[in-house]
Design a protein around this motif. Structure first.
Motif, PDB file in Angstrom:
ATOM      1  N   ALA B 521       0.822  -1.342  -0.156  1.00 21.63           N
ATOM      2  CA  ALA B 521       0.280   0.177   0.234  1.00 21.63           C
ATOM      3  C   ALA B 521       0.687   1.385   0.253  1.00 21.63           C
ATOM      4  O   ALA B 521       0.963   1.955  -0.691  1.00 21.63           O
ATOM      5  CB  ALA B 521      -0.775  -0.114   1.169  1.00 21.63           C
ATOM      6  N   LEU B 522       2.128   1.423   0.824  1.00 17.31           N
ATOM      7  CA  LEU B 522       2.636   2.266   1.284  1.00 17.31           C
ATOM      8  C   LEU B 522       3.502   2.307  -0.144  1.00 17.31           C
ATOM      9  O   LEU B 522       3.796   3.564  -0.972  1.00 17.31           O
ATOM     10  CB  LEU B 522       3.791   2.365   1.727  1.00 17.31           C
ATOM     11  CG  LEU B 522       3.180   2.545   3.574  1.00 17.31           C
ATOM     12  CD1 LEU B 522       4.351   2.565   4.190  1.00 17.31           C
ATOM     13  CD2 LEU B 522       3.156   3.999   3.826  1.00 17.31           C
ATOM     14  N   LEU B 523       3.694   1.478  -0.705  1.00 11.36           N
ATOM     15  CA  LEU B 523       4.752   1.638  -2.250  1.00 11.36           C
ATOM     16  C   LEU B 523       3.604   2.192  -3.277  1.00 11.36           C
ATOM     17  O   LEU B 523       4.627   2.978  -4.269  1.00 11.36           O
ATOM     18  CB  LEU B 523       5.247   0.345  -2.278  1.00 11.36           C
ATOM     19  CG  LEU B 523       6.340  -0.203  -3.405  1.00 11.36           C
ATOM     20  CD1 LEU B 523       7.391   0.077  -2.758  1.00 11.36           C
ATOM     21  CD2 LEU B 523       6.550  -1.612  -3.597  1.00 11.36           C
ATOM     22  N   PHE B 524       2.746   1.769  -3.432  1.00 10.45           N
ATOM     23  CA  PHE B 524       1.957   2.470  -4.487  1.00 10.45           C
ATOM     24  C   PHE B 524       2.162   3.902  -4.681  1.00 10.45           C
ATOM     25  O   PHE B 524       2.282   4.305  -5.333  1.00 10.45           O
ATOM     26  CB  PHE B 524       0.482   2.273  -4.669  1.00 10.45           C
ATOM     27  CG  PHE B 524       0.280   0.289  -5.798  1.00 10.45           C
ATOM     28  CD1 PHE B 524       1.150   0.043  -6.451  1.00 10.45           C
ATOM     29  CD2 PHE B 524      -0.080  -0.572  -4.674  1.00 10.45           C
ATOM     30  CE1 PHE B 524       1.277  -0.737  -7.231  1.00 10.45           C
ATOM     31  CE2 PHE B 524      -0.277  -1.810  -5.533  1.00 10.45           C
ATOM     32  CZ  PHE B 524       0.684  -1.746  -6.199  1.00 10.45           C
ATOM     33  N   LYS B 525       1.402   4.353  -3.457  1.00  9.08           N
ATOM     34  CA  LYS B 525       1.620   4.803  -2.868  1.00  9.08           C
ATOM     35  C   LYS B 525       3.092   6.302  -3.287  1.00  9.08           C
ATOM     36  O   LYS B 525       2.969   7.206  -4.048  1.00  9.08           O
ATOM     37  CB  LYS B 525       1.703   6.134  -1.053  1.00  9.08           C
ATOM     38  CG  LYS B 525       0.938   7.196  -1.415  1.00  9.08           C
ATOM     39  CD  LYS B 525       0.265   7.106   0.330  1.00  9.08           C
ATOM     40  CE  LYS B 525      -0.519   8.642   0.371  1.00  9.08           C
ATOM     41  NZ  LYS B 525      -1.167   8.469   1.966  1.00  9.08           N
ATOM     42  N   ASN B 526       3.825   5.833  -2.780  1.00  6.29           N
ATOM     43  CA  ASN B 526       5.195   6.198  -2.902  1.00  6.29           C
ATOM     44  C   ASN B 526       5.831   6.204  -4.594  1.00  6.29           C
ATOM     45  O   ASN B 526       5.737   6.791  -4.982  1.00  6.29           O
ATOM     46  CB  ASN B 526       6.189   5.036  -2.518  1.00  6.29           C
ATOM     47  CG  ASN B 526       7.278   5.997  -1.466  1.00  6.29           C
ATOM     48  OD1 ASN B 526       7.639   7.046  -2.951  1.00  6.29           O
ATOM     49  ND2 ASN B 526       8.210   5.644  -1.380  1.00  6.29           N
ATOM     50  N   ALA B 527       5.174   5.380  -5.079  1.00  9.73           N
ATOM     51  CA  ALA B 527       5.563   4.912  -6.324  1.00  9.73           C
ATOM     52  C   ALA B 527       5.163   6.121  -7.046  1.00  9.73           C
ATOM     53  O   ALA B 527       5.303   6.575  -8.782  1.00  9.73           O
ATOM     54  CB  ALA B 527       4.772   3.489  -7.353  1.00  9.73           C
ATOM     55  N   ARG B 528       3.470   6.374  -7.038  1.00  9.77           N
ATOM     56  CA  ARG B 528       2.767   7.596  -7.437  1.00  9.77           C
ATOM     57  C   ARG B 528       3.182   9.014  -7.918  1.00  9.77           C
ATOM     58  O   ARG B 528       4.552   9.569  -8.686  1.00  9.77           O
ATOM     59  CB  ARG B 528       1.364   8.017  -7.474  1.00  9.77           C
ATOM     60  CG  ARG B 528       0.367   7.704  -8.600  1.00  9.77           C
ATOM     61  CD  ARG B 528      -0.505   7.910  -7.487  1.00  9.77           C
ATOM     62  NE  ARG B 528      -1.344   5.889  -7.221  1.00  9.77           N
ATOM     63  CZ  ARG B 528      -2.122   5.515  -5.842  1.00  9.77           C
ATOM     64  NH1 ARG B 528      -2.379   6.678  -5.302  1.00  9.77           N
ATOM     65  NH2 ARG B 528      -1.862   4.543  -5.994  1.00  9.77           N
ATOM     66  N   ILE B 529       4.342   8.918  -6.471  1.00  8.97           N
ATOM     67  CA  ILE B 529       5.139  10.280  -6.524  1.00  8.97           C
ATOM     68  C   ILE B 529       6.053  10.227  -7.728  1.00  8.97           C
ATOM     69  O   ILE B 529       6.311  11.044  -7.994  1.00  8.97           O
ATOM     70  CB  ILE B 529       5.619  10.210  -4.928  1.00  8.97           C
ATOM     71  CG1 ILE B 529       4.320  11.139  -4.719  1.00  8.97           C
ATOM     72  CG2 ILE B 529       6.308  12.146  -4.573  1.00  8.97           C
ATOM     73  CD1 ILE B 529       4.018  10.717  -2.355  1.00  8.97           C
ATOM     74  N   SER B 530       7.278   8.748  -6.817  1.00 13.04           N
ATOM     75  CA  SER B 530       8.578   8.838  -7.537  1.00 13.04           C
ATOM     76  C   SER B 530       8.123   8.639  -9.563  1.00 13.04           C
ATOM     77  O   SER B 530       8.694   9.426  -9.798  1.00 13.04           O
ATOM     78  CB  SER B 530       9.160   7.679  -7.193  1.00 13.04           C
ATOM     79  OG  SER B 530       8.433   6.654  -7.305  1.00 13.04           O
TER      80      SER B 530
END
Lengths: 81, 586
Positions: B521-530
């Motif tokens: 879940a965290l990763l997906f959120k992070n991924a969108r930013i990066s």
């Protein structure tokens, strides 16, 4: 030929044992008769030291090795599966 | 002869040519290889041959001096005897493995630097394991893998030590190391060598693997691995106190197990540890006489231990078992084998007129002269145990003792000839020790046949015999196996598997689940930013280098075909490169 000799010895065990006892006594006397003025250490000075060493060493080895084997070393042949 | 021909070449080239021969020509060829190598050693002149500059280091294939020559003599003689004993073997692969094994051990003793030594050291391990696997039984396959793992471990110790040594000194020259200079690098090398010398507690591979090897393979294995290790110890580490103590401990440890083991070949294998213990102790004592004694004992030992393995092998070959509990009364059917075995047994026990007496007494006497009375006492106790286990126990329970149901006959003629010849050599060295003493690295002034020595040995042996016959009932062999250090890795591996199954995999599953729920879940959120950052900034930079990486990657992919034949081809290429270097050096 070899087999016959061995069987002849086996059939005359008593004589063989007597000869061997004479031999054992002879080597102890032989050692006791050797000169000891070149001896450096205590063990070189005791007559028939190695007779004692051989007999006691052999006895201890058999007793200790077999004892420890029976105590915990000895396992069935398929121990490791 | 001022040109030098590496004796290993006969074995390496011979092994490759061997499959071309058939029938009688093949047998002739198998005997020709070691014969040529003996002639080669006889013609050798001392000096340094075949040296190159390679990978920033000096590589020396041929250091010929008295120390390497004495081992070369006995190795090539043993190669002939072993070839004769195994002449009836049909499989080419068995002969080839043997030839590679012997060739690489010759390579190791002539090596003048650690790199060459390491390469031959590894070839020895990987070729000798086939002599175990050719037995083609599940037990042998398993034992072979354990053997290989332990040797790879030893090789890694050696390799790590070698690398540290290189960084410390800037060279890989293999010369004597003095105890005062020894650091981590030297002790790692020493540990690697010690594993091959079966120094306790790194010894368990030996009695584990040798009794599971083929009849003919065990005869070779008992000669080369441990004695190559004795050679490198004598070359590099004389005077290391730790070797004197561990060597003496080995002499007693080996006979202790030899007294209780049931399998003839396992008794002999344990007894190798004891015998190599004398040599290791001799190296550790480190005086000229002691190192001489270690070399003399290695020479004599190779012959009589091979003879004993030949005898035990002949019994196994003819009767299908080497278990003392199943044997008995064989003197009727195999009188010649019995006599040859007894020659080996009296030689190893140090009976006057046979080879063990003139070599072993040298090491014991050097301990005595140096005032090392405890070492001497334990070595003499091991001498008692030697005669007790190999001399009396095995002879009595296999060839005499109670009659077994087994009826058999003598082994094939080539085996008998090999045993006869080896017996003759044991006797010749015993009555005429000068032939052996002249080969030793230091000039010797030692006379084994003085009255005190004779009296000492006769007393020890005779009264050991007396006690044996009084206690023979206590020694009856039992259908059991005995625990040893291999317990640590045989049971240890099972424990590790269980640990893996119960603990690591449970933690892994839990971690995976945690990751799936929280991390993703965290990763997906992070991924969108990066993603945004990536598309705008990084892409421009990376595109260029990606093309380059892909290019190199596809080249490596072509090399890494994953096809086994390609790897074998590459290894062969490397092999020919080494061969070419060897030939060029002549």
């Amino acid at each position: 030929m070899i087999v016959k000799w061995i069987e002849a010895l086996r059939n005359n065990l008593k004589t063989l044992v007597r000869v061997l006892i004479v031999y054992l006594v002879a080597i102890v006397i032989f050692d006791a008769a050797l000169s000891r003025h070149e001896a450096h250490y205590m063990i070189d000075k005791i007559p028939a030291y190695w007779t004692f060493f051989g007999a006691v060493g052999c006895f201890i080895l058999i007793k200790v090795a077999k004892g420890i084997a029976h105590l915990f070393l000895s396992k069935d042949e398929d121990f490791y599966g | 002869m001022d040109r030098w021909l590496h004796p290993a070449l006969f074995f390496f080239i011979g092994a490759l040519l061997l499959p071309l021969f058939r029938g009688k020509a093949k047998k002739f060829f198998i005997l020709l290889i070691p014969t040529l190598s003996i002639i080669d050693v006889a013609l050798m002149v001392q000096g340094v041959y075949g040296s190159y500059h390679f990978l920033n280091a000096d590589v020396v294939f041929g250091r010929v001096d008295k120390l390497s020559l004495v081992f070369a003599w006995v190795f090539t003689i043993m190669a002939f005897l072993g070839a004769l004993y195994g002449l009836h073997v049909e499989e080419d692969g068995h002969h080839m493995a043997g030839a590679f094994y012997i060739g690489s051990s010759l390579g190791a003793i002539f090596a003048g630097d650690y790199l060459t030594l390491f390469i031959f050291w590894e070839v020895m391990a990987f070729s000798s394991v086939f002599l175990v696997w050719y037995r083609r039984e599940q037990r042998s396959v398993d034992a072979g893998f354990r053997y290989l793992l332990m040797h790879v471990f030893g090789g890694l110790l050696f390799f790590t030590g070698m690398m540290l040594y290189f960084f410390k000194t800037g060279n890989l020259v293999f010369n004597q190391i003095f105890p005062a200079d020894a650091g981590l690098a030297e002790y790692l090398i020493l540990a690697g060598f010690s594993l091959n010398a079966a120094v306790i507690p790194l010894h368990a591979w030996l009695p584990d693997a040798y009794p599971e090897a083929t009849v003919e393979g065990a005869v070779l294995m008992c000669a080369f691995t441990t004695k190559t290790a004795v050679y490198v110890l004598a070359r590099g580490f004389p005077g290391f106190e730790v070797l004197a103590v561990l060597g003496t401990a080995m002499t007693v440890y080996g006979v202790f197990y030899a007294v209780i083991e049931n399998d003839m070949r396992r008794v002999l294998a344990y007894h190798i540890i004891s015998q190599v213990g004398y040599m290791v102790a001799g190296v550790g004592i480190g005086t000229e006489m002691a190192v001489n004694g270690a070399c003399a004992h290695a020479f004599a030992h190779i012959l009589y231990k091979a003879l004993l393995f030949m005898g035990a092998g002949a019994v196994l070959y003819m009767t299908g078992t080497a278990k003392l509990s199943k044997l008995g009364g064989l003197y009727k059917y195999m009188p010649l084998t019995m006599i040859f075995y007894v020659v080996g047994a009296v030689s190893i026990s140090g009976v006057p007129l046979f080879s063990g007496f003139v070599s072993k007494s040298m090491i014991v006497a050097s301990a005595h002269e140096g005032g090392r009375l405890w070492l001497m006492t334990f070595m003499s106790l091991a001498g008692v145990g030697t005669f007790l286990s190999v001399g009396l126990k095995v002879t009595y329970f296999a060839f005499f003792g109670k009659e077994s149901a087994i009826q058999t006959k003598e082994p094939p003629a080539n085996m008998l000839w090999a045993m006869g010849l080896t017996s003759a050599l044991c006797f010749i060295i015993g009555v005429y020790p000068k032939v052996l003493y002249d080969l030793l690295p230091f000039p010797v002034e030692y006379h084994p046949y003085n009255l005190h020595h004779l009296s000492e040995y006769l007393q020890i042996l005779s009264f050991t015999g007396l006690v044996f016959f009084l206690l023979v009932g206590k020694l009856a062999p039992e259908d059991k196996m005995n625990l040893d250090m291999d317990y640590a890795y045989r049971k240890g591996a099972l424990f590790f598997m269980k640990f893996d199954e119960r603990v690591i995999s449970v933690v892994d599953t839990f971690w995976g689940e945690l990751y799936r729920r929280v991390g993703l879940a965290l990763l997906f959120k992070n991924a969108r930013i990066s993603y945004g950052f990536d598309r705008k900034v990084i892409d421009g930079i990376v595109d260029g280098s990606a093309v380059a990486v892909r290019g190199v990657g596809s080249l490596v992919r072509k090399l890494q075909t994953g096809r086994i034949q390609a790897y074998i081809g590459l290894s062969l290429l490397m092999f020919f490169l080494i061969l070419w270097l060897l030939i060029k050096g002549m």
